[in-house]
Design a protein around this motif. Structure first.
Motif, mmCIF file in Angstrom:
data_model
loop_
_atom_site.group_PDB
_atom_site.id
_atom_site.type_symbol
_atom_site.label_atom_id
_atom_site.label_comp_id
_atom_site.label_asym_id
_atom_site.label_seq_id
_atom_site.Cartn_x
_atom_site.Cartn_y
_atom_site.Cartn_z
ATOM 1 N N SER A 1 16.157 17.094 -19.574
ATOM 2 C CA SER A 1 16.789 17.000 -18.256
ATOM 3 C C SER A 1 16.182 15.937 -17.345
ATOM 4 C CB SER A 1 16.733 18.360 -17.537
ATOM 5 O OG SER A 1 15.405 18.848 -17.498
ATOM 6 N N CYS A 2 14.954 15.528 -17.585
ATOM 7 C CA CYS A 2 14.362 14.485 -16.736
ATOM 8 C C CYS A 2 14.965 13.127 -17.085
ATOM 9 C CB CYS A 2 12.842 14.463 -16.878
ATOM 10 S SG CYS A 2 12.239 13.942 -18.506
ATOM 11 N N THR A 3 14.898 12.188 -16.147
ATOM 12 C CA THR A 3 15.462 10.850 -16.352
ATOM 13 C C THR A 3 14.361 9.812 -16.409
ATOM 14 O OG1 THR A 3 15.710 10.399 -13.983
ATOM 15 C CG2 THR A 3 17.553 11.515 -15.093
ATOM 16 N N ILE A 4 14.662 8.699 -17.047
ATOM 17 C CA ILE A 4 13.663 7.646 -17.196
ATOM 18 C C ILE A 4 13.284 7.045 -15.841
ATOM 19 C CG2 ILE A 4 15.342 5.798 -17.591
ATOM 20 C CD1 ILE A 4 11.867 6.229 -19.289
ATOM 21 N N GLY A 5 14.222 7.026 -14.887
ATOM 22 C CA GLY A 5 13.880 6.536 -13.551
ATOM 23 C C GLY A 5 12.825 7.399 -12.895
ATOM 24 N N GLY A 6 12.980 8.726 -13.031
ATOM 25 C CA GLY A 6 11.970 9.630 -12.509
ATOM 26 C C GLY A 6 10.656 9.504 -13.251
ATOM 27 N N ASN A 7 10.725 9.329 -14.584
ATOM 28 C CA ASN A 7 9.500 9.135 -15.369
ATOM 29 C C ASN A 7 8.739 7.909 -14.900
ATOM 30 O OD1 ASN A 7 11.404 9.953 -18.355
ATOM 31 N ND2 ASN A 7 10.334 11.346 -16.993
ATOM 32 N N LEU A 8 9.456 6.825 -14.648
ATOM 33 C CA LEU A 8 8.819 5.595 -14.177
ATOM 34 C C LEU A 8 8.288 5.758 -12.751
ATOM 35 C CD1 LEU A 8 11.456 3.154 -15.635
ATOM 36 C CD2 LEU A 8 9.012 3.069 -16.183
ATOM 37 N N SER A 9 9.053 6.429 -11.910
ATOM 38 C CA SER A 9 8.652 6.575 -10.519
ATOM 39 C C SER A 9 7.391 7.411 -10.358
ATOM 40 C CB SER A 9 9.788 7.195 -9.699
ATOM 41 O OG SER A 9 10.874 6.293 -9.609
ATOM 42 N N THR A 10 7.133 8.299 -11.322
ATOM 43 C CA THR A 10 5.916 9.118 -11.258
ATOM 44 C C THR A 10 4.882 8.692 -12.290
ATOM 45 O OG1 THR A 10 6.887 10.753 -12.762
ATOM 46 C CG2 THR A 10 7.160 11.136 -10.396
ATOM 47 N N ASN A 11 5.188 7.645 -13.071
ATOM 48 C CA ASN A 11 4.296 7.217 -14.151
ATOM 49 C C ASN A 11 3.942 8.416 -15.024
ATOM 50 O OD1 ASN A 11 2.740 5.515 -15.762
ATOM 51 N ND2 ASN A 11 0.905 5.794 -14.515
ATOM 52 N N ALA A 12 4.966 9.074 -15.557
ATOM 53 C CA ALA A 12 4.785 10.305 -16.315
ATOM 54 C C ALA A 12 3.898 10.074 -17.534
ATOM 55 C CB ALA A 12 6.149 10.846 -16.745
ATOM 56 N N GLY A 13 3.242 11.155 -17.960
ATOM 57 C CA GLY A 13 2.333 11.075 -19.099
ATOM 58 C C GLY A 13 2.939 11.693 -20.336
ATOM 59 N N GLY A 14 2.700 12.987 -20.543
ATOM 60 C CA GLY A 14 3.249 13.665 -21.699
ATOM 61 C C GLY A 14 2.239 13.809 -22.823
ATOM 62 N N THR A 15 2.750 14.164 -23.989
ATOM 63 C CA THR A 15 1.873 14.564 -25.091
ATOM 64 C C THR A 15 1.409 13.403 -25.964
ATOM 65 O OG1 THR A 15 3.809 14.999 -26.476
ATOM 66 C CG2 THR A 15 2.915 16.859 -25.215
ATOM 67 N N ALA A 16 1.950 12.204 -25.797
ATOM 68 C CA ALA A 16 1.597 11.093 -26.685
ATOM 69 C C ALA A 16 0.801 9.998 -25.995
ATOM 70 C CB ALA A 16 2.867 10.491 -27.297
ATOM 71 N N VAL A 17 0.259 10.293 -24.820
ATOM 72 C CA VAL A 17 -0.503 9.283 -24.065
ATOM 73 C C VAL A 17 -1.699 8.792 -24.862
ATOM 74 C CG1 VAL A 17 -1.907 8.901 -21.993
ATOM 75 C CG2 VAL A 17 0.256 10.107 -21.819
ATOM 76 N N LEU A 18 -2.319 9.671 -25.617
ATOM 77 C CA LEU A 18 -3.490 9.316 -26.414
ATOM 78 C C LEU A 18 -3.237 8.078 -27.260
ATOM 79 C CD1 LEU A 18 -6.305 10.092 -27.535
ATOM 80 C CD2 LEU A 18 -5.139 11.581 -29.167
ATOM 81 N N ARG A 19 -2.055 7.970 -27.832
ATOM 82 C CA ARG A 19 -1.732 6.827 -28.706
ATOM 83 C C ARG A 19 -0.948 5.747 -27.986
ATOM 84 N NH1 ARG A 19 -0.243 2.846 -30.526
ATOM 85 N NH2 ARG A 19 0.505 2.333 -32.633
ATOM 86 N N TYR A 20 0.002 6.123 -27.122
ATOM 87 C CA TYR A 20 0.949 5.140 -26.599
ATOM 88 C C TYR A 20 0.787 4.843 -25.111
ATOM 89 C CZ TYR A 20 3.306 5.992 -31.053
ATOM 90 O OH TYR A 20 3.600 6.103 -32.382
ATOM 91 N N GLY A 21 0.031 5.650 -24.376
ATOM 92 C CA GLY A 21 -0.163 5.402 -22.958
ATOM 93 C C GLY A 21 0.881 6.090 -22.093
ATOM 94 N N ASN A 22 0.669 6.018 -20.772
ATOM 95 C CA ASN A 22 1.617 6.558 -19.799
ATOM 96 C C ASN A 22 2.896 5.729 -19.787
ATOM 97 O OD1 ASN A 22 -0.010 8.688 -18.747
ATOM 98 N ND2 ASN A 22 -1.189 7.176 -17.601
ATOM 99 N N THR A 23 3.858 6.156 -18.973
ATOM 100 C CA THR A 23 5.134 5.432 -18.896
ATOM 101 C C THR A 23 4.926 3.985 -18.476
ATOM 102 O OG1 THR A 23 6.091 7.537 -18.167
ATOM 103 C CG2 THR A 23 7.497 5.613 -18.042
ATOM 104 N N ARG A 24 3.944 3.730 -17.643
ATOM 105 C CA ARG A 24 3.654 2.351 -17.219
ATOM 106 C C ARG A 24 3.425 1.440 -18.419
ATOM 107 N NH1 ARG A 24 1.839 0.747 -12.381
ATOM 108 N NH2 ARG A 24 1.187 2.869 -11.826
ATOM 109 N N GLU A 25 2.682 1.957 -19.405
ATOM 110 C CA GLU A 25 2.391 1.148 -20.591
ATOM 111 C C GLU A 25 3.609 0.969 -21.481
ATOM 112 O OE1 GLU A 25 -0.866 1.826 -18.571
ATOM 113 O OE2 GLU A 25 -0.066 3.608 -19.569
#
Length: 476
Positions: A146-170
């Motif tokens: 249900s979340c959108t990529i615009g919201g993910n970018l606006s909050t620099n969302a993290g999630g479960t794969a940050v360890l390998r791929y980084g936050n949304t900013r990356e």
């Protein structure tokens, strides 16, 4: 309101109707309700109208109208945020600008490993579009349906794969943004190297819509892994989990894509409220770690790596037990244990959430010290501690003692927040790791940001949004 002011407002609203069409101009209570209440149902604001533009050009037109009439704008994606960042205040002076109609995937470039997406695209749809091209978009959240990529970018969302791929900013290479004046800034070039001055993209990512409105983005794609293997390890303390993390990284390198810590009480809540789901061990353990490997060779190779790591961890007495998923169904079942924690805690009753980060090496010490402080602030409360141990991000949540009314427990929130946030600060951490500040933490951050940081942030806000119309009352 004077007659002149009333006419001025009606002129503005009529211009908005004309710009986006009456079907997407919402004012009736039944139509706007879902846009005005936050995801946890704790707060409801008011708005002049909910506007649902269907293109970047329509967004720009609406923003120009708002700038001309000095009407505040609250940008909104899927409205899944947890810090009141995407809902208006109770003044009724703002419009909510929903971007959910901007939901096209504009282009996929599998050779450049990029995808150009509009801000209203649902995260799960982007993942599926990438998979259709044998590519991976690795951002993964509990709210991905249900979340959108615009919201993910606006909050620099993290999630479960940050360890390998980084936050949304990356994961973002370029943005299209409508500025506070209604101009369109487009940098959708998909370049990994562009050293031509200030990186304007990074100003808007994580700004929570306070500097401009993200309408589209170029995101990175990756080759699909040949295999993903999941394991659940049972262990005694978060310090043992940190040692397991070091071992797994040394043995697996970049193949280690997930490393999630979950306390025993988290698992008890999941088993209580979602009975088919429980940790697959014959006894309870104080802590659990969910690990995932994404391997570019084969499932056999990934399984062999996992077996080697688990064997070494058992030899070194870092873990007490472990299971490795032998099928996709078993892997999904293990991930369900992690993903159901928040829902289970909600079923248990009101809770006080903290989205914090501390240096990875200090997580064990932080939990030990802060657990004591929280018990002093709220004797008998129960800690629901889980999160992305591999990147230092904990969801350090607090449930009330058994038998305490929710209304009574929420009165303790200021004292609990102060204990947690002061401890985070002493450990060199952040009081918002991936959820943002929104309105919920706007005042709280004043205690922890330096005067220089705050002054620079306000200078940027003043420069890009001089009339303070963009998501007012959030962040600053």
């Amino acid at each position: 309101m004077t007659a002149a002011q009333q006419d001025f407002r009606q002129d503005f609203l009529q211009a908005c109707r004309d710009a986006i069409g009456i079907a997407h101009f919402l004012t009736a209570d039944a139509d706007t309700a879902g846009y005005l209440t936050d995801q946890r149902g704790r707060y409801t604001g008011r708005a002049l109208a909910v506007l649902r533009p269907g293109s970047t050009e329509e967004v720009a037109t609406v923003v120009k109208l708002c700038a001309r009439h000095l009407v505040p704008i609250v940008p909104q994606g899927g409205n899944t945020g947890l810090v009141l960042g995407s809902v208006p205040d109770t003044s009724g002076k703002a419009v909510v600008l929903s971007l959910t109609r901007l939901n096209r995937i504009r282009a996929v470039d599998p050779v450049n490993n990029t995808m150009t997406v509009e801000a209203g695209c649902i995260l799960q749809n982007i993942q599926q579009a990438a998979a259709a091209q044998q590519r991976l978009f690795p951002l993964s959240l509990a709210a991905e349906g249900s979340c959108t990529i615009g919201g993910n970018l606006s909050t620099n969302a993290g999630g479960t794969a940050v360890l390998r791929y980084g936050n949304t900013r990356e994961l973002c290479l370029g943005l299209e943004v409508v500025t506070a004046e209604g101009e369109i800034m487009s940098s959708l070039r998909g370049l990994r190297k562009d050293n031509t001055g200030y990186d304007l993209r990074d100003l808007f990512i994580g700004a929570e819509g306070t500097l401009g409105i993200i309408t589209a983005a170029v995101v990175k794609l990756f080759p699909q892994p040949k295999a993903q293997v999941t394991a659940l390890a049972a262990l005694r303390t978060p310090d043992h989990a940190l040692r397991l993390l070091s071992l797994a990284q040394a043995q697996c390198g970049a193949a280690l894509t997930g490393f999630e810590l979950m306390s025993d009480f988290c698992m008890q809540l999941v088993a209580k409220h979602f009975p088919p789901h429980r940790a697959p061990f014959d006894r309870l353990h104080p802590q659990y770690v969910l690990l995932e490997l994404s391997d570019s060779e084969s499932e056999v190779h990934a399984s062999e790596m996992f077996e080697a790591v688990i064997g070494l961890a058992l030899e070194q007495e870092l873990i007490d037990d472990a299971v490795i998923a032998s099928s996709i169904a078993q892997s999904k079942a293990l991930w369900q244990l992690r993903e159901l924690i928040s829902m289970a805690q909600a079923h248990e009753g009101k809770n006080i959430k903290h989205d914090i980060s501390v240096p990875i090496s200090r997580i064990g010490e932080f939990i030990r010290v802060t657990d004591v402080l929280v018990q002093q602030a709220s004797p008998g409360c129960r800690m629901v501690t889980f999160g992305h141990l591999g990147d230092g991000n904990l969801h350090y949540n607090v449930s009330p003692p058994p038998g305490i009314k929710d209304t009574d427990f929420i009165l303790e929130q200021p004292a609990i927040n102060r204990a947690v946030h002061d401890s985070v600060d002493k450990f060199g951490g952040s009081i918002s790791a991936e959820h943002g500040l929104g309105a919920l933490k706007r005042e709280e951050i004043l205690r922890y940001k330096s005067p220089v940081e705050l002054r620079l942030m306000r200078a940027i806000k003043q420069a890009l949004d001089p009339h303070a119309l963009m998501n007012p009352g959030k962040v600053l």
